[in-house]
Design a protein around this motif. Structure first.
Motif, PDB file in Angstrom:
ATOM      1  N   MET A 161       0.819  -1.203   0.000  1.00  8.15           N
ATOM      2  CA  MET A 161       0.000   0.000   0.000  1.00  8.15           C
ATOM      3  C   MET A 161       0.855   1.255   0.000  1.00  8.15           C
ATOM      4  O   MET A 161       0.475   2.262  -0.571  1.00  8.15           O
ATOM      5  CB  MET A 161      -0.925  -0.007   1.212  1.00  8.15           C
ATOM      6  N   SER A 162       2.011   1.246   0.636  1.00 10.36           N
ATOM      7  CA  SER A 162       2.809   2.467   0.736  1.00 10.36           C
ATOM      8  C   SER A 162       3.301   2.951  -0.628  1.00 10.36           C
ATOM      9  O   SER A 162       3.362   4.151  -0.867  1.00 10.36           O
ATOM     10  CB  SER A 162       3.979   2.283   1.698  1.00 10.36           C
ATOM     11  N   VAL A 163       3.624   2.017  -1.538  1.00  9.70           N
ATOM     12  CA  VAL A 163       4.037   2.422  -2.886  1.00  9.70           C
ATOM     13  C   VAL A 163       2.872   3.115  -3.584  1.00  9.70           C
ATOM     14  O   VAL A 163       3.049   4.143  -4.239  1.00  9.70           O
ATOM     15  CB  VAL A 163       4.533   1.207  -3.701  1.00  9.70           C
ATOM     16  N   GLU A 164       1.691   2.577  -3.418  1.00  5.44           N
ATOM     17  CA  GLU A 164       0.502   3.187  -4.006  1.00  5.44           C
ATOM     18  C   GLU A 164       0.226   4.560  -3.398  1.00  5.44           C
ATOM     19  O   GLU A 164      -0.135   5.491  -4.106  1.00  5.44           O
ATOM     20  CB  GLU A 164      -0.707   2.269  -3.824  1.00  5.44           C
ATOM     21  N   MET A 165       0.405   4.686  -2.081  1.00  6.49           N
ATOM     22  CA  MET A 165       0.168   5.962  -1.412  1.00  6.49           C
ATOM     23  C   MET A 165       1.200   6.996  -1.851  1.00  6.49           C
ATOM     24  O   MET A 165       0.854   8.154  -2.087  1.00  6.49           O
ATOM     25  CB  MET A 165       0.194   5.793   0.112  1.00  6.49           C
ATOM     26  N   VAL A 195       8.845  12.264  -2.863  1.00  6.78           N
ATOM     27  CA  VAL A 195       7.971  11.744  -1.819  1.00  6.78           C
ATOM     28  C   VAL A 195       8.597  10.457  -1.306  1.00  6.78           C
ATOM     29  O   VAL A 195       8.847   9.530  -2.080  1.00  6.78           O
ATOM     30  CB  VAL A 195       6.544  11.468  -2.344  1.00  6.78           C
ATOM     31  N   LEU A 196       8.859  10.415  -0.011  1.00  7.52           N
ATOM     32  CA  LEU A 196       9.507   9.252   0.592  1.00  7.52           C
ATOM     33  C   LEU A 196       8.603   8.606   1.631  1.00  7.52           C
ATOM     34  O   LEU A 196       7.971   9.301   2.435  1.00  7.52           O
ATOM     35  CB  LEU A 196      10.809   9.666   1.276  1.00  7.52           C
ATOM     36  N   TYR A 236       5.243   9.818   5.892  1.00  3.46           N
ATOM     37  CA  TYR A 236       5.833  10.241   4.623  1.00  3.46           C
ATOM     38  C   TYR A 236       6.574  11.563   4.775  1.00  3.46           C
ATOM     39  O   TYR A 236       6.287  12.357   5.667  1.00  3.46           O
ATOM     40  CB  TYR A 236       4.737  10.387   3.550  1.00  3.46           C
ATOM     41  N   HIS A 237       7.518  11.775   3.860  1.00  3.34           N
ATOM     42  CA  HIS A 237       8.245  13.040   3.776  1.00  3.34           C
ATOM     43  C   HIS A 237       8.106  13.565   2.351  1.00  3.34           C
ATOM     44  O   HIS A 237       8.263  12.802   1.390  1.00  3.34           O
ATOM     45  CB  HIS A 237       9.721  12.866   4.105  1.00  3.34           C
ATOM     46  N   VAL A 238       7.813  14.868   2.241  1.00  5.15           N
ATOM     47  CA  VAL A 238       7.685  15.511   0.940  1.00  5.15           C
ATOM     48  C   VAL A 238       8.711  16.630   0.838  1.00  5.15           C
ATOM     49  O   VAL A 238       8.791  17.502   1.713  1.00  5.15           O
ATOM     50  CB  VAL A 238       6.266  16.103   0.750  1.00  5.15           C
ATOM     51  N   LEU A 249       3.090  13.520   8.140  1.00  2.28           N
ATOM     52  CA  LEU A 249       3.701  14.074   6.940  1.00  2.28           C
ATOM     53  C   LEU A 249       4.702  15.148   7.339  1.00  2.28           C
ATOM     54  O   LEU A 249       4.342  16.126   7.989  1.00  2.28           O
ATOM     55  CB  LEU A 249       2.618  14.689   6.039  1.00  2.28           C
ATOM     56  N   SER A 250       5.960  14.952   6.975  1.00  2.02           N
ATOM     57  CA  SER A 250       6.948  16.017   7.158  1.00  2.02           C
ATOM     58  C   SER A 250       7.139  16.687   5.807  1.00  2.02           C
ATOM     59  O   SER A 250       7.101  16.027   4.772  1.00  2.02           O
ATOM     60  CB  SER A 250       8.269  15.479   7.720  1.00  2.02           C
ATOM     61  N   ILE A 251       7.304  18.006   5.843  1.00  2.00           N
ATOM     62  CA  ILE A 251       7.292  18.781   4.611  1.00  2.00           C
ATOM     63  C   ILE A 251       8.496  19.706   4.546  1.00  2.00           C
ATOM     64  O   ILE A 251       8.790  20.416   5.494  1.00  2.00           O
ATOM     65  CB  ILE A 251       6.008  19.639   4.525  1.00  2.00           C
TER      66      ILE A 251
END
Length: 87
Positions: free
Chosen positions: A1-5, A24-25, A42-44, A78-80
């Motif tokens: 699921m994480s690859v899809e997200m 996006v990591l 996730y990190h953007v 989410l870290s940005i």
């Protein structure tokens, strides 16, 4: 699921903010001891002209608006890192 997200996050940010740079990591592995371990972290890193002249809070709001519906529904944290091209 994480690859899809990761791909969903990428596509939404590409459409909404037309970034010149986007990464996006999935950082779930960094949170193995937390509640919801490994899920939805996730990190953007994004550079977009949409951020020119905007304070960091406004930049984050633009990102959250683009990801509406995914926050707490696939994205737990989410870290940005959001920058304008001239930075």
């Amino acid at each position: 699921m994480s690859v899809e997200m990761v791909e969903q996050i990428r596509q939404r940010l590409l459409q909404a903010l037309a970034p010149v740079e986007l990464e996006v990591l999935d950082e779930g592995y960094k949170h193995a001891t937390h509640a919801n371990a490994g899920k939805g972290h996730y990190h953007v890193h994004i550079i977009s002209a949409a951020f020119a002249g905007q304070l960091p809070l406004k930049r984050h709001r633009l990102i959250y608006a683009a990801l509406d519906g995914l926050m707490d529904n696939g994205i737990h944290a989410l870290s940005i890192d959001a920058q304008a091209p001239e930075q």
